[in-house]
Write a protein that holds these residues in place. Structure first.
Motif, PDB file in Angstrom:
ATOM      1  N   UNK A  21       3.005 -10.072 -10.892  1.00  0.00           N
ATOM      2  CA  UNK A  21       2.538  -8.988 -11.753  1.00  0.00           C
ATOM      3  C   UNK A  21       2.411  -7.723 -10.922  1.00  0.00           C
ATOM      4  N   UNK A  22       2.776  -6.595 -11.529  1.00  0.00           N
ATOM      5  CA  UNK A  22       2.564  -5.315 -10.861  1.00  0.00           C
ATOM      6  C   UNK A  22       1.681  -4.438 -11.724  1.00  0.00           C
ATOM      7  N   UNK A  23       0.727  -3.777 -11.074  1.00  0.00           N
ATOM      8  CA  UNK A  23      -0.162  -2.838 -11.755  1.00  0.00           C
ATOM      9  C   UNK A  23       0.011  -1.470 -11.097  1.00  0.00           C
ATOM     10  N   UNK A  24       0.199  -0.433 -11.927  1.00  0.00           N
ATOM     11  CA  UNK A  24       0.287   0.951 -11.448  1.00  0.00           C
ATOM     12  C   UNK A  24      -1.096   1.569 -11.625  1.00  0.00           C
ATOM     13  N   UNK A  25      -1.644   2.105 -10.522  1.00  0.00           N
ATOM     14  CA  UNK A  25      -3.015   2.614 -10.534  1.00  0.00           C
ATOM     15  C   UNK A  25      -3.114   4.131 -10.561  1.00  0.00           C
ATOM     16  N   UNK A  48      -7.274  -5.011  -8.490  1.00  0.00           N
ATOM     17  CA  UNK A  48      -7.888  -4.317  -7.359  1.00  0.00           C
ATOM     18  C   UNK A  48      -8.413  -2.938  -7.717  1.00  0.00           C
ATOM     19  N   UNK A  49      -7.922  -2.394  -8.831  1.00  0.00           N
ATOM     20  CA  UNK A  49      -8.342  -1.069  -9.303  1.00  0.00           C
ATOM     21  C   UNK A  49      -7.897  -0.949 -10.758  1.00  0.00           C
ATOM     22  N   UNK A  50      -8.444   0.002 -11.500  1.00  0.00           N
ATOM     23  CA  UNK A  50      -7.984   0.180 -12.876  1.00  0.00           C
ATOM     24  C   UNK A  50      -6.542   0.677 -12.906  1.00  0.00           C
ATOM     25  N   UNK A  51      -5.819   0.300 -13.958  1.00  0.00           N
ATOM     26  CA  UNK A  51      -4.437   0.754 -14.083  1.00  0.00           C
ATOM     27  C   UNK A  51      -3.735   0.083 -15.244  1.00  0.00           C
ATOM     28  N   UNK A  90       0.260   1.392  -6.300  1.00  0.00           N
ATOM     29  CA  UNK A  90       0.593   0.252  -7.151  1.00  0.00           C
ATOM     30  C   UNK A  90       0.262  -1.011  -6.373  1.00  0.00           C
ATOM     31  N   UNK A  91      -0.098  -2.075  -7.079  1.00  0.00           N
ATOM     32  CA  UNK A  91      -0.334  -3.361  -6.428  1.00  0.00           C
ATOM     33  C   UNK A  91       0.556  -4.407  -7.079  1.00  0.00           C
ATOM     34  N   UNK A 102      -0.587  -2.478 -16.465  1.00  0.00           N
ATOM     35  CA  UNK A 102       0.310  -3.543 -16.042  1.00  0.00           C
ATOM     36  C   UNK A 102       1.740  -3.050 -16.256  1.00  0.00           C
ATOM     37  N   UNK A 103       2.497  -2.936 -15.177  1.00  0.00           N
ATOM     38  CA  UNK A 103       3.891  -2.491 -15.265  1.00  0.00           C
ATOM     39  C   UNK A 103       4.768  -3.629 -15.758  1.00  0.00           C
TER      40      UNK A 103
END
Length: 177
Positions: free
Chosen positions: A130-134, A112-115, A139-140, A117-118
């Motif tokens: 999956x979690x991504x920190x932006x 959904x945005x650059x970041x 975070x998504x 992968x946590x």
């Protein structure tokens, strides 16, 4: 007289078996609910630590650009459940903590945005997720995935494929949570 007594004893025996089976099922259900709550608590605590760690790295670089603008991770989906949805069928166990986007299994999921992968994990509640920190406190989390296309600590750009839609974990059908 004997046959009526036999029928009543047989009926009582059947009821006792049914009661024992129901009690065993209830016990299994309570264990599952407890496991789901523990998993949710673990995810929440992991999120806080990872967010701090990755945000420190992000603040030292300028590669994210505007990571506060989020785009939809799917195209042409149907929104089926909202945050804290009162129609959520399991709301008496736990609140619905996201948006459910129904779409065919195997559909690519985009960041959904650059970041960064946590993590990519497998669990009971979210299945594959999956979690991504932006950055900027955002975070998504993408849950019920069929497959992962990223690895922890990997930088992803907006719109980059991170995995595919599935129906893993505590899921009612193919969708992205």
């Amino acid at each position: 007289m004997k046959s009526q007594k036999f029928v009543l004893e047989e009926s009582q025996g059947a009821k006792e078996i049914l009661l024992a089976t129901t009690q065993a099922s209830e016990s299994e259900y309570r264990v599952l609910v407890n496991q789901l709550r523990q998993e949710q608590s673990y995810i929440d605590s992991q999120l806080i630590g990872l967010q701090r760690e990755i945000e420190e790295r992000i603040s030292d670089s300028d590669e994210l650009g505007d990571s506060t603008l989020l785009t939809w991770p799917l195209d042409d989906f149907i929104m089926t459940t909202l945050y804290h949805d009162p129609t959520y069928p399991f709301r008496y166990l736990f609140e619905h903590s996201g948006l459910d986007m129904a779409i065919s299994s195997g559909t690519p999921i985009k960041a959904a945005a650059p970041g960064y992968v946590a993590f990519t994990k497998r669990g009971t509640m979210y299945g594959n997720y999956t979690m991504i920190i932006h950055g900027n406190g955002i975070a998504t989390l993408y849950a019920h995935m069929n497959a992962f296309a990223v690895q922890p600590d990997q930088f992803v750009s907006r719109g980059e494929t991170i995995g595919t839609v599935g129906s893993t974990g505590f899921s009612t059908g193919p969708h992205l949570h």
